[in-house]
Design an enzyme around this catalytic site. Structure first.
Site, PDB file in Angstrom:
ATOM      1  N   ASP A  95       2.993 -12.771 -12.401  1.00 57.73           N
ATOM      2  CA  ASP A  95       2.943 -14.203 -12.104  1.00 57.73           C
ATOM      3  C   ASP A  95       3.932 -14.992 -12.955  1.00 57.73           C
ATOM      4  OD1 ASP A  95       1.153 -14.893  -9.965  1.00 57.73           O
ATOM      5  OD2 ASP A  95      -0.440 -14.013 -11.157  1.00 57.73           O
ATOM      6  N   CYS A 105       0.337  -7.028 -19.459  1.00 62.04           N
ATOM      7  CA  CYS A 105      -0.410  -6.292 -18.434  1.00 62.04           C
ATOM      8  C   CYS A 105       0.238  -6.423 -17.059  1.00 62.04           C
ATOM      9  CB  CYS A 105      -1.869  -6.740 -18.392  1.00 62.04           C
ATOM     10  SG  CYS A 105      -2.060  -8.479 -18.017  1.00 62.04           S
ATOM     11  N   GLU A 107       0.700 -16.392 -17.957  1.00 61.18           N
ATOM     12  CA  GLU A 107       1.388 -16.115 -16.687  1.00 61.18           C
ATOM     13  C   GLU A 107       1.969 -17.376 -16.077  1.00 61.18           C
ATOM     14  OE1 GLU A 107      -1.345 -13.820 -14.259  1.00 61.18           O
ATOM     15  OE2 GLU A 107      -3.039 -15.016 -14.889  1.00 61.18           O
ATOM     16  N   HIS A 146       0.821  -1.212   0.000  1.00 59.25           N
ATOM     17  CA  HIS A 146       0.000   0.000   0.000  1.00 59.25           C
ATOM     18  C   HIS A 146       0.850   1.255   0.000  1.00 59.25           C
ATOM     19  CE1 HIS A 146      -3.952  -1.910   1.544  1.00 59.25           C
ATOM     20  NE2 HIS A 146      -3.752  -2.064   0.257  1.00 59.25           N
TER      21      HIS A 146
HETATM   22  C1  PEP Z   1       0.193 -10.577 -13.575  1.00 58.73           C
HETATM   23  O1  PEP Z   1       0.294 -11.649 -12.988  1.00 58.73           O
HETATM   24  O2  PEP Z   1       1.147 -10.018 -14.158  1.00 58.73           O
HETATM   25  C2  PEP Z   1      -1.100  -9.876 -13.606  1.00 58.73           C
HETATM   26  C3  PEP Z   1      -1.277  -8.792 -14.344  1.00 58.73           C
HETATM   27  O3  PEP Z   1      -2.080 -10.359 -12.803  1.00 58.73           O
HETATM   28  P1  PEP Z   1      -2.167 -10.038 -11.213  1.00 58.73           P
HETATM   29  O4  PEP Z   1      -1.040  -9.091 -10.892  1.00 58.73           O
HETATM   30  O5  PEP Z   1      -3.495  -9.462 -10.977  1.00 58.73           O
HETATM   31  O6  PEP Z   1      -1.978 -11.406 -10.639  1.00 58.73           O
HETATM   32 MG    MG Z   2      -1.502 -12.699 -12.306  1.00 55.91          MG
END
Ligand code: PEP
Ligand code: MG
Length: 616
Positions: free
Chosen positions: A501, A548, A477, A241
């Protein structure tokens, strides 16, 4: 020997212990059991091996995890949480209960007032969670029970919130650790009101760089931006946070910094490099000059970013790369568009399911998805990720069997396939947004083609004759998905690589692990090779690939990702302008060469060194 300590007097305790150990802990050399001659260290000879240890670290540099980018030149101010004293015994239970109630009420007003001053959704959401914690029945019941036994309100409240925070912390899950921090923060706010203590407003001189073991969300939100230029904490990671708040305040910050930083004297001149996660003490005149030059360059860059944010994202030689945003709700969709995002590459739908006692209904979900789609309009793409929970992200109303390895258990799409009732409800709700926008549905944590086929079949059943209006994609991922990218691409319309991930599963390093955070770097060549394979597999079938994960917002990574052939970058909202501006300065030839160069390297550190000129 490595000495670690925690708590308000950690620095002092660690240095006393280190001294005692260095002096032989009261033992004379002859006291030790007779070791073999070759490995008989005495107190004096223990110094020897240090000389052979490598690499030798720079004593003037303190490193940690980059929590918020940027550079600042200022002076150290050590910040310590105020210790609040309370009486153990209460007057009368009735009176103590009334006092607790009044303090909670006042705390609620304070948080609401603070929240009303915030325009940033991510910050406001953290404070909204604090309001919920104030009403947590377990916490309040625990405090009231102890008041009924004759304890003072402050004593009872402190014991209750510390117990609850301690229990969550022990579970070792990064999300729950964050929640424990929030409980302590709210707890201290109420405690200060009960004890009549004005919570230490962080009152500091101009050009301060704060160093603390921990900064609570309340501490961070109340920082005076005109005086505090940046901060470092020894706890927390890039996704904590405090890091989110630092980014939204736009000040450089480092989390998980070397605890030696806690021993720096107030007033010590330092250069804080939030992008590199490094704090340098007593910089030379040359270093200072360079830092000041970089700060002016960064200011000029920010101006360029503002300009780029309103333009279509493309490289200097006209190669189009979409720059879209990662969001959680309709408010963030509006913020993203205002920041120049060309769409949404990841709507983390699990935030709709979090912090509740029952699953959201189809209508509730549809209202949010439709609001997001409306905020984006018909043209901008909207990628909604289906529920990504389970394992380490439990939901109270979704009981799953206890698992020894939750990261390797029922997570992401596996949960949806195990609970078709919840999955189908969510899909129906998402599909209601199809007529309003450019809808894409994406499945998380895909490891096998069978999973994609099953999830897609359910989606098509729910979509019926609307199926053609929805694009279907998967997140890459899990290394297996990257390795089978080519056959996987036949099954879908697009890929989006979740490097958070993907890095954790490729390197076998928990993404929230405090000690491994620095090494779990998505710029590790192994991860980059998997990204390259994914792009190659997708492009062979004419499918597009986005990123992402957090690396898409990292200025050092952007040129390499472009060079690897990525079509879309889904970034945090504040990074939209900077990523667009960076693309406008880059040519495809330069990006391809960089990608080829770094793929030949063996470590993330070498990759970062090669890309250092792109650091913010
Ligand atoms: C990721 O794993 O890169 C992803 C975008 O998903 P999260 O961070 O929500 O697990
Ligand atoms: Mg993820």
């Amino acid at each position: 020997l490595r000495v670690e300590a925690r708590g308000p007097d950690a620095a002092e305790a660690a240095s006393v212990l280190a001294r005692v150990l260095a002096e032989g802990s009261g033992e004379r050399p002859g006291d030790a059991p007779a070791p073999s001659a070759s490995s008989a260290p005495t107190a004096a000879s223990t110094a020897e091996p240090v000389a052979t240890r490598s690499p030798v670290t720079d004593a003037n540099e303190f490193t940690g995890v980059s929590a918020s980018p940027g550079l600042a030149v200022g002076n150290v101010v050590q910040f310590r949480q105020q210790v609040i004293d309370v009486n153990e015994a209460g007057e009368s239970p009735q009176r103590e209960r009334a006092q607790l109630e009044a303090a909670r009420h006042q705390a609620r007003q304070q948080i609401e007032a603070l929240k009303a001053t915030l325009t940033d959704a991510s910050k406001a959401q953290i404070l909204a969670a604090h309001l919920e914690l104030l009403d947590d029945p377990d916490l309040n019941d625990m405090a009231i029970a102890s008041i009924s036994e004759g304890k003072g309100a402050g004593f009872a409240w402190r014991a209750a919130f510390q117990k609850q925070a301690g229990t969550l912390e022990k579970l070792g899950n990064p999300l729950l650790r964050e929640r424990a921090g929030d409980i302590r923060d709210v707890g201290r706010r109420v405690l200060a009101l009960l004890a009549g203590v004005r919570q230490a407003q962080i009152d500091v001189p101009q050009d301060s760089i704060l160093i603390a073991e921990e900064l609570s969300p309340s501490d961070t939100t109340s920082l005076d931006r005109s005086k505090v230029l940046g901060f470092c904490t020894t706890t927390g990671g890039a996704t904590s946070h405090v890091a989110i708040l630092a980014r939204s305040l736009g000040i450089p910050a480092i989390c998980g910094i070397d605890p030696r930083a806690l021993q720096l004297a107030d007033g010590t001149p330092v250069v804080l490099d939030g992008s590199r996660g490094s704090l340098r003490r007593d910089p030379s005149a040359d270093e200072l000059e360079q830092a000041h030059q970089r700060i002016s360059r960064q200011a000029a860059k920010r101006e360029a970013e503002k300009f780029a944010a309103s333009k279509l994202a493309m490289t200097a030689d006209g190669h189009r790369i979409e720059v879209v945003a990662n969001i959680r709700n309709a408010q963030e969709a509006r913020d993203a568009v205002a920041a120049g995002a060309e769409g949404v590459g990841l709507l983390r739908s699990e935030f709709l399911f979090d912090a509740r006692d029952t699953a959201p209904s189809e209508d509730e979900q549809a209202a949010e998805y439709c609001a997001v789609a409306e905020a984006l309009g018909r043209e901008r793409p909207l990628v909604v990720r289906t529920l990504d929970v389970g394992g380490d992200k439990p939901l109270s109303y979704l009981p799953l069997p206890k698992e020894d390895n939750p990261f390797l258990g029922l997570r992401g799409v596996r949960v949806s396939l195990a609970r078709p009732d919840i999955f189908r409800t969510q899909l129906r709700a998402i599909l209601r947004a199809a007529p309003l926008g450019n809808l894409h549905v994406m499945f998380p944590m895909i490891a096998t083609i069978e999973e994609v086929q099953s999830a897609r079949r359910i989606l098509l059943e729910e979509a019926g004759d609307r199926a053609a209006s929805v694009k279907v994609g998967v997140m890459i991922e899990v290394p297996a998905a990257a390795l089978i990218a080519e056959p996987l691409a036949r099954e879908v319309d697009f890929f989006s690589i979740g490097t958070n991930d993907l890095t954790q599963y490729t390197l076998a390093m928990d993404r929230g692990h405090p000690q491994l955070a620095k090494q779990a770097d998505a710029l590790h060549p192994a991860v980059l090779r998997l990204i390259g394979m994914t792009v190659e597999g997708a492009h062979r079938h004419g499918k597009w690939v986005g990123i992402c994960g957090g690396i898409a917002s990292d200025a050092m990574a952007v040129p390499v990702l472009v060079g690897l052939g990525i079509d879309e970058l889904s970034v945090s909202i504040p990074a939209v302008g900077s990523v667009k501006a960076q693309l406008a300065r880059l040519t495809m030839a330069e990006a391809s060469k960089l990608a080829a160069d770094v793929l030949r390297l063996g470590t993330a550190a070498e990759v970062r060194a090669h890309l250092s000129r792109f650091a913010d």
